[in-house]
Design a protein around this motif. Structure first.
Motif, short mmCIF file in Angstrom:
data_model
loop_
_atom_site.label_atom_id
_atom_site.label_comp_id
_atom_site.label_asym_id
_atom_site.label_seq_id
_atom_site.Cartn_x
_atom_site.Cartn_y
_atom_site.Cartn_z
N MET A 1 -9.45 32.11 30.00
CA MET A 1 -10.61 31.87 30.39
C MET A 1 -11.61 32.73 30.81
O MET A 1 -12.73 32.94 30.75
N ALA A 2 -10.84 33.69 31.62
CA ALA A 2 -11.84 34.85 32.32
C ALA A 2 -12.41 35.70 30.90
O ALA A 2 -13.33 36.08 30.91
N GLU A 3 -11.52 35.83 29.80
CA GLU A 3 -11.88 36.76 28.66
C GLU A 3 -13.07 35.90 28.04
O GLU A 3 -14.18 36.59 27.64
N ALA A 4 -12.90 34.79 27.86
CA ALA A 4 -14.12 33.97 27.12
C ALA A 4 -15.21 34.04 28.04
O ALA A 4 -16.46 34.06 27.52
N ILE A 5 -15.26 34.07 29.25
CA ILE A 5 -16.66 34.21 30.46
C ILE A 5 -17.22 35.70 29.81
O ILE A 5 -18.24 35.60 29.63
N LYS A 6 -16.07 36.61 29.91
CA LYS A 6 -16.52 38.00 29.53
C LYS A 6 -17.37 38.12 28.32
O LYS A 6 -18.44 38.81 28.09
N GLN A 7 -16.84 37.60 27.23
CA GLN A 7 -17.55 37.46 25.80
C GLN A 7 -18.44 36.36 25.71
O GLN A 7 -19.21 36.37 24.81
N ARG A 8 -18.75 35.60 26.85
CA ARG A 8 -19.77 34.61 26.55
C ARG A 8 -19.60 33.41 25.53
O ARG A 8 -20.60 33.08 24.97
N ASP A 9 -18.11 33.04 25.41
CA ASP A 9 -17.78 32.38 24.28
C ASP A 9 -17.72 30.99 25.04
O ASP A 9 -16.67 30.52 25.22
N ASN A 10 -18.91 30.17 24.95
CA ASN A 10 -18.92 28.89 25.22
C ASN A 10 -17.81 27.83 24.94
O ASN A 10 -17.39 27.30 25.49
N GLU A 11 -17.81 27.79 23.50
CA GLU A 11 -16.87 26.93 22.79
C GLU A 11 -15.37 27.04 23.39
O GLU A 11 -14.86 26.07 23.65
N THR A 12 -15.14 28.12 23.30
CA THR A 12 -13.60 28.70 23.75
C THR A 12 -13.33 28.43 25.17
O THR A 12 -12.17 27.81 25.34
N ALA A 13 -14.27 28.81 25.77
CA ALA A 13 -14.01 28.53 27.25
C ALA A 13 -13.98 27.06 27.46
O ALA A 13 -13.14 26.64 28.30
N GLN A 14 -14.81 26.20 26.93
CA GLN A 14 -14.53 24.81 27.44
C GLN A 14 -13.45 24.36 26.93
O GLN A 14 -12.69 23.42 27.27
N GLN A 15 -12.86 24.39 25.51
CA GLN A 15 -11.69 24.29 24.94
C GLN A 15 -10.54 24.59 25.82
O GLN A 15 -9.90 23.67 26.10
N LEU A 16 -10.58 25.83 26.28
CA LEU A 16 -9.40 26.17 27.19
C LEU A 16 -9.37 25.40 28.38
O LEU A 16 -8.36 25.21 28.82
N MET A 17 -10.71 25.07 29.07
CA MET A 17 -10.46 24.46 30.21
C MET A 17 -10.00 22.94 30.30
O MET A 17 -9.16 22.31 30.69
#
Length: 225
Positions: free
Chosen positions: A186-202
């Motif tokens: 999740m922290a990495e997705a935030i750094k990459q500004r990867d909305n889709e991956t971040a929400q899926q992970l959450m």
């Protein structure tokens, strides 16, 4: 902004309440444990008044149950309230991590990275109480970093039963590597500004509670309502 702040108790009553609440949430006082005003006042070296007030406050949150003619007990975990809190957290935390992918302060990102470093140490040392605190802190940093601290505080008012089930999960199964890995991703997705991956992970992260709940209720039937 201090992303690792701790609130200080403002009075003896608050101090007793905070410590009792923490002991209940961390299962140091397991569900069903009888509570005595006299014994608790002696333990904390305070009068019975702040203890009584703390019991009433905890009863208002559903963490303590007062049964006429029987006494006061730590309440059993209510699976209906667990699921309602999980549902609320999923909606709010998906929204917050989306905001974080759009803009997240450098200081908040540093706090997340430090939190993850400490989580790794807990995984190695099997320190369940610290792991629970760091898990909570990870999510709180997301809200603080997105200027949603008040939302986090309001959400916490409904999280008591959910948090006990989460703590029970940590105590029951010390395989915390998947939990840490989800946080790291999740922290990495935030750094990459990867909305889709971040929400899926959450979503996946918070959905673990659904499966865990059934297993824990079967294994610890005396802890559940």
């Amino acid at each position: 902004m201090d992303f690792n702040h701790r609130l200080q108790p403002a009075s003896t009553r608050d101090a007793v309440y905070i410590q009792l609440r923490e002991q209940i949430l961390k299962l140091e006082l397991p569900p069903g444990t009888p509570l005595s005003e006299n014994e608790t006042s002696l333990l904390f070296k305070v009068s019975r008044t702040p203890v009584r007030e703390s019991f009433l406050r905890l009863a208002g949150e559903g963490l303590v149950q007062v049964l006429p003619q029987r006494g006061t007990f730590v309440s059993l975990i209510d699976t209906v309230l667990v699921e309602e809190a999980r549902f609320m957290r999923e909606q709010l935390e998906k929204a917050v991590i989306l905001l974080a992918c759009s803009h997240f302060p450098e200081l908040a990102m540093q706090a997340l990275d430090e939190n993850l470093r400490l989580q790794q140490a807990c995984v190695r040392n099997k320190d369940d109480k610290s792991m629970f605190e760091l898990d909570e802190a990870f999510h709180r940093i997301l809200f603080d970093g997105c200027s949603k601290s008040n939302t986090w505080s309001i959400m916490q008012q409904m999280n008591a039963h959910l948090n006990r089930s989460r703590m029970l999960r940590l105590v029951d199964d010390h395989n915390w590597e998947p939990l840490y890995e989800q946080h790291r991703q999740m922290a990495e997705a935030i750094k990459q500004r990867d909305n889709e991956t971040a929400q899926q992970l959450m979503t996946e992260h918070l959905s673990l509670n659904i499966t865990d709940q059934a297993l824990l209720k079967e294994k610890y039937p005396n802890y559940y309502k």
